[in-house]
Design an enzyme around this catalytic site. Structure first.
Site, mmCIF file in Angstrom:
data_model
loop_
_atom_site.group_PDB
_atom_site.id
_atom_site.type_symbol
_atom_site.label_atom_id
_atom_site.label_comp_id
_atom_site.label_asym_id
_atom_site.label_seq_id
_atom_site.Cartn_x
_atom_site.Cartn_y
_atom_site.Cartn_z
ATOM 1 N N GLU A 136 0.876 -1.172 0.000
ATOM 2 C CA GLU A 136 0.000 0.000 0.000
ATOM 3 C C GLU A 136 0.910 1.217 0.000
ATOM 4 O OE1 GLU A 136 -2.654 -0.654 3.300
ATOM 5 O OE2 GLU A 136 -3.171 -2.643 2.550
ATOM 6 N N GLU A 353 -7.397 5.246 4.961
ATOM 7 C CA GLU A 353 -7.369 4.451 3.730
ATOM 8 C C GLU A 353 -7.482 5.460 2.596
ATOM 9 O OE1 GLU A 353 -6.991 1.216 3.672
ATOM 10 O OE2 GLU A 353 -7.435 0.629 5.732
#
Ligand code: ZN
Length: 491
Positions: A136, A353
């Site tokens: 990520e 996120e």
């Protein structure tokens, strides 16, 4: 009112935006704003009614930022980028390593502050952590960019950034999992699988690797035990990965007040608790509120509304009202980092996120930076809310480890080694008690506004020594006890 760099608060149609730009461009003082804006892609305006204008201008000026300055950074490139920032802003930066990964890569932190390397009493410590999941990668790139941005804007004397750096000690760890990143990056954006490079070199998920303190918390809640700084299990050092160990030691060595952990795979601001009270019931999602639930929601909203589209709610095929969610109500997660921050330290952490695509192509990075820039700065500024102050004894000596409790919130914070404390609070009137072992507790009522933190100092008197001639009795209502419990909450 601060200066906004962009993001949701501009909130107008593109036609209106163009109109605004054309109208307001005429009113901008041309001193150095425009040329600087063209150079750095940033600008600020003064004036109480113009908060939405820079956002709009930036959207246009942002087009001038060359895409070539946005690229993914492999480990060596990341280290070089951080040291370049340090080189360009030597007086306000410091680079330190908090430890090494399994494969021996340093976990480098860039500190940005007016006196790097020094905790100044009453100056809050803030941290950003990126790339905990190696695949990520947006958080890692955003944090490198943020470091460059803060340095550039400081040098350009942007008043908002100068103030932030003078009043805050900012710590940026762009990659908590550099080994996992290299695994993911070897595959590249197009081929990156959902899980390749997520864990560290031993394929351990670092956000499932912290000591589980939630269970202790529920136990202590029932038994009126401690509601903060919960103790770690014996031998915990040997039960966590080197990256987790390094981060826990880091948390113990700095009195962090506020933090965010940057992830990808969804677009939402996620706040604690991550672990639901009864996670064993499969498929069940239950909201797990902290005693600071309202505050955490507000922190998460600060990010989502300052982000260009997070607050819209619909992203990546999921819907989150206002772009925020309680962790456990989304899905329960055990041994995560944000719950650990709240239960073991003074730090309030949320998990951001930031992109549907965990490894977006380099061509998407510029747009992502512009979407997140204002949010990253606005969130950082939240560290200056609530109350802060010193805890002293009668001789003006600072008292460390004093407990600061607030009526109605069953979660205390403690003063640091310099005797200073920081308690994030929402606006309103609060009853606050400082207590420390061997001293009489002291209670004050204070009204907190939406602006800067209010300073509330405490001077604690030494508790009288118990008279040995008087037989101690078991009456729990003995108010002369020097260890008078400071919990004034509903329970
Ligand atoms: Zn993640």
């Amino acid at each position: 009112m601060g200066f906004y760099f962009g993001g949701a608060r501009a909130g107008s149609s593109s036609a209106t935006r163009t109109q605004f730009v054309l109208t307001h461009l005429k009113h901008i003082s041309h001193r150095q704003h425009l040329s600087r804006a063209a150079h750095t892609g940033t600008m600020q305006l003064e004036g109480s009614n113009s908060w939405h204008v820079p956002a709009v201008l930036l959207a246009l000026v942002g087009l001038l930022v060359p895409s070539s300055s946005f690229q993914h950074h492999r480990y060596e490139d990341m280290v070089r980028a951080l040291f370049t920032v340090q080189n360009e802003c030597p007086y306000i930066t410091r680079i330190y390593s908090i430890g090494r990964s399994v494969e021996g890569r340093h976990l480098y932190v860039l500190e940005i502050s007016d006196n790097p390397g020094i905790h100044e009493a009453l100056e809050p410590e803030f941290k950003y952590v990126g790339n905990m999941h190696g695949n990520e990668v947006l958080g890692r790139e955003l944090l490198i960019k943020l470091s460059q941005f803060l340095c550039e804007e400081y040098r350009a004397r942007n008043p908002r950034i100068v103030r932030l750096i003078h009043d805050t000690r900012i710590h940026i760890l762009p990659s908590m999992n550099p080994d996992g990143y290299e695994v993911a990056a070897r595959q590249g954006p197009e081929f990156n699988g959902y899980l390749v490079g997520r864990g560290n070199a031993r394929e351990i998920d670092l956000n499932r690797n912290f000591p589980d303190l939630n269970a202790y918390m529920y136990y202590y809640e029932k038994t009126n035990g401690p509601n903060h700084h919960l103790p770690l299990p014996d031998n915990w050092e040997h039960q966590v990965e080197p990256e987790t160990l390094a981060v826990i030691k880091w948390m113990q060595n700095y009195n962090f007040v506020l933090s965010a952990n940057l992830h990808g795979g969804a677009v939402v601001a996620n706040y604690p608790f991550d672990k639901s009270k009864d996670p064993r019931i499969r498929g069940r999602t239950t909201y797990a509120a902290t005693p600071d639930d309202k505050l955490f929601k507000e922190l998460a909203r600060t990010y989502s509304y300052a982000h260009s589209w997070m607050h819209h709610g619909w992203n990546c095929g999921d819907f989150f009202t206002e772009g925020i969610t309680n962790g456990a109500s989304w899905y329960s997660l055990s041994k995560g980092m944000q719950d650990f921050n709240y239960l073991h330290t003074n730090c309030f952490e949320i998990t951001l996120e930031l992109s549907c695509d965990k490894f977006p192509p380099a061509s998407a990075l510029r747009k992502e930076w512009l979407a997140n820039r204002e949010a990253l700065v606005s969130y950082l500024e939240q560290v200056h809310h609530g109350i802060k102050g010193m805890v002293y004894d009668e001789n003006n000596n600072p008292i460390s480890n004093a407990e600061i409790s607030v009526v109605g919130i069953n979660h205390d914070v403690t003063s640091g080694v310099d005797g200073d404390y920081f308690r994030l609070l929402l606006s309103g009137t609060h009853t606050v008690t400082a207590s420390a072992y061997g001293y009489l507790p002291f209670t004050s009522t204070i009204t907190v506004g939406p602006a800067e933190a209010i300073q509330l100092d405490f001077y604690l008197k030494t508790a009288p020594k118990p008279n040995p001639k008087v037989k101690p009795h078991n009456n729990k209502r003995n108010l002369s006890s020097p260890k008078l419990p400071s919990k004034l909450g509903p329970r």
